[in-house]
Write a protein that holds these residues in place. Structure first.
Motif, PDB file in Angstrom:
ATOM      1  N   VAL A   7     -13.707  -1.766  -8.891  1.00 21.70           N
ATOM      2  CA  VAL A   7     -12.284  -2.082  -8.689  1.00 21.70           C
ATOM      3  C   VAL A   7     -11.417  -0.985  -9.303  1.00 21.70           C
ATOM      4  O   VAL A   7     -10.426  -0.544  -8.715  1.00 21.70           O
ATOM      5  CB  VAL A   7     -11.933  -3.465  -9.312  1.00 21.70           C
ATOM      6  CG1 VAL A   7     -10.458  -3.762  -9.161  1.00 21.70           C
ATOM      7  CG2 VAL A   7     -12.756  -4.566  -8.658  1.00 21.70           C
ATOM      8  N   GLN A   8     -11.821  -0.540 -10.489  1.00 26.17           N
ATOM      9  CA  GLN A   8     -11.062   0.513 -11.162  1.00 26.17           C
ATOM     10  C   GLN A   8     -11.071   1.802 -10.348  1.00 26.17           C
ATOM     11  O   GLN A   8     -10.037   2.447 -10.152  1.00 26.17           O
ATOM     12  CB  GLN A   8     -11.647   0.756 -12.563  1.00 26.17           C
ATOM     13  CG  GLN A   8     -10.901   1.811 -13.381  1.00 26.17           C
ATOM     14  CD  GLN A   8      -9.496   1.380 -13.757  1.00 26.17           C
ATOM     15  OE1 GLN A   8      -9.325   0.448 -14.528  1.00 26.17           O
ATOM     16  NE2 GLN A   8      -8.487   2.042 -13.204  1.00 26.17           N
ATOM     17  N   VAL A   9     -12.250   2.173  -9.858  1.00 28.78           N
ATOM     18  CA  VAL A   9     -12.354   3.404  -9.068  1.00 28.78           C
ATOM     19  C   VAL A   9     -11.541   3.257  -7.780  1.00 28.78           C
ATOM     20  O   VAL A   9     -10.832   4.185  -7.369  1.00 28.78           O
ATOM     21  CB  VAL A   9     -13.841   3.736  -8.749  1.00 28.78           C
ATOM     22  CG1 VAL A   9     -13.937   4.944  -7.827  1.00 28.78           C
ATOM     23  CG2 VAL A   9     -14.610   3.997 -10.030  1.00 28.78           C
ATOM     24  N   ALA A  10     -11.626   2.081  -7.173  1.00 26.97           N
ATOM     25  CA  ALA A  10     -10.848   1.834  -5.950  1.00 26.97           C
ATOM     26  C   ALA A  10      -9.363   1.996  -6.230  1.00 26.97           C
ATOM     27  O   ALA A  10      -8.622   2.581  -5.426  1.00 26.97           O
ATOM     28  CB  ALA A  10     -11.128   0.430  -5.419  1.00 26.97           C
ATOM     29  N   GLN A  11      -8.935   1.500  -7.370  1.00 30.46           N
ATOM     30  CA  GLN A  11      -7.517   1.625  -7.732  1.00 30.46           C
ATOM     31  C   GLN A  11      -7.133   3.095  -7.913  1.00 30.46           C
ATOM     32  O   GLN A  11      -6.086   3.534  -7.463  1.00 30.46           O
ATOM     33  CB  GLN A  11      -7.261   0.853  -9.029  1.00 30.46           C
ATOM     34  CG  GLN A  11      -5.789   0.716  -9.367  1.00 30.46           C
ATOM     35  CD  GLN A  11      -5.589  -0.257 -10.512  1.00 30.46           C
ATOM     36  OE1 GLN A  11      -5.872  -1.444 -10.381  1.00 30.46           O
ATOM     37  NE2 GLN A  11      -5.116   0.246 -11.629  1.00 30.46           N
TER      38      GLN A  11
END
Lengths: 88, 202
Positions: A7-11
């Motif tokens: 999720v962090q990388v996607a953000q």
């Protein structure tokens, strides 16, 4: 946690590489689902991304998921209106 | 799905409350009303707890904001914005507890300490503040138990051994105080994990 990292990388990738971000978010959602975790925020994140990618129908489907889990989420309600969804 | 005139009216009010960043007190009331309504419907809304935390934070009610963020994280553990806000408020709560301007025997210390420990957000300085409080209020048994626990949790922290020495001294336990002092000196000069110590000569 693996899901949170995705999720962090996607953000982080959201504006630079939205297609990759979408893949990561969908993967995170699948993993969350596999462990019985339903996250309205994760669906909302994907909905916003899909909206930016002009995938309106898919975005609306994700917003519907958010509102099914948390009908009080005003960000989702606003996005629902913006996407032209029927009044809830 | 949101249905019903009452609920829609409530959401309309919340929308206006969010737009009007100045009226945090009004927002707090509305958010609490909405949370109660959500609970009535069997829904735990991470979003509502999150926005309520924001209003409370703006009013300087940091502990209450922290409590709401805990509920929000519990409701939606995969929500990054919520987790980030939780960490941010926890850090500010820790800083407020360890504020040098705060008296060592400040009556608020045990409560704030309890909130942080319960949420798993207590760091070394947080524990030290509590030991100093116990010392300042002559609760020496409590201070000793905590100080010993801190040296177990943070054996490489000089402050942990120093505070244990202080507590032991206050208890009249010179032997433990001396041992703790020696440990404190020992950890003052960190030994390199790798490499050879000494002068570098080409």
């Amino acid at each position: 946690m693996e899901i949170l990292r995705k999720v962090q990388v996607a953000q982080n990738l959201g504006s630079e590489d939205p297609e990759q971000a979408e893949l990561l978010l969908r993967s995170a959602l699948r993993e969350a689902d596999a462990i019985g975790q339903r996250s309205p925020t994760l669906h909302l994140q994907l909905a916003e991304l899909l909206h930016r990618l002009r995938k309106t129908r898919q975005a609306l489907a994700e917003v519907a998921e958010v509102l099914a889990l948390d009908p009080f989420n005003l960000v989702a309600l606003n996005l629902h209106r913006l996407l032209g969804g029927r009044a809830r | 799905m949101v249905t019903g005139t009452k609920l829609e009216a409530l959401l309309g009010k919340i929308r206006r409350a969010l737009d009007d960043r100045g009226a945090a007190e009004v927002a707090e009331t509305l958010f609490r009303e909405a949370i109660a309504e959500a609970q009535r419907l069997g829904i735990v809304s991470a979003y509502l707890h999150f926005v309520l935390a924001g209003a409370l934070d703006r009013m300087g009610k940091l502990e209450m904001a922290f409590d709401e963020l805990k509920k929000a994280v519990q409701a939606d553990p995969l929500a990054l914005p919520v987790r980030n806000a939780f960490q941010d408020v926890a850090a500010r709560l820790r800083a407020a507890l360890a504020d040098p301007a705060r008296a060592a025997d400040d009556a608020d210390i045990p409560r704030i300490y309890g909130v942080l420990v319960e949420a798993g957000q207590a760091d070394l300085e947080t524990h030290l503040v509590m030991v100093r409080f116990a010392l300042a209020t002559a609760e020496l048994e409590r201070a000793r138990t905590l100080a010993e626990a801190i040296t177990t949790l943070f054996p490489a922290a000089r402050e942990a051994w120093e505070v244990l020495a202080r507590v032991a001294r206050a208890q009249g336990d010179g032997a433990t105080a001396a041992k703790a002092d020696a440990e404190a000196v020992g950890v003052q000069v960190p030994t390199p994990l790798f490499g050879v110590t000494g002068k570098a000569i080409a």
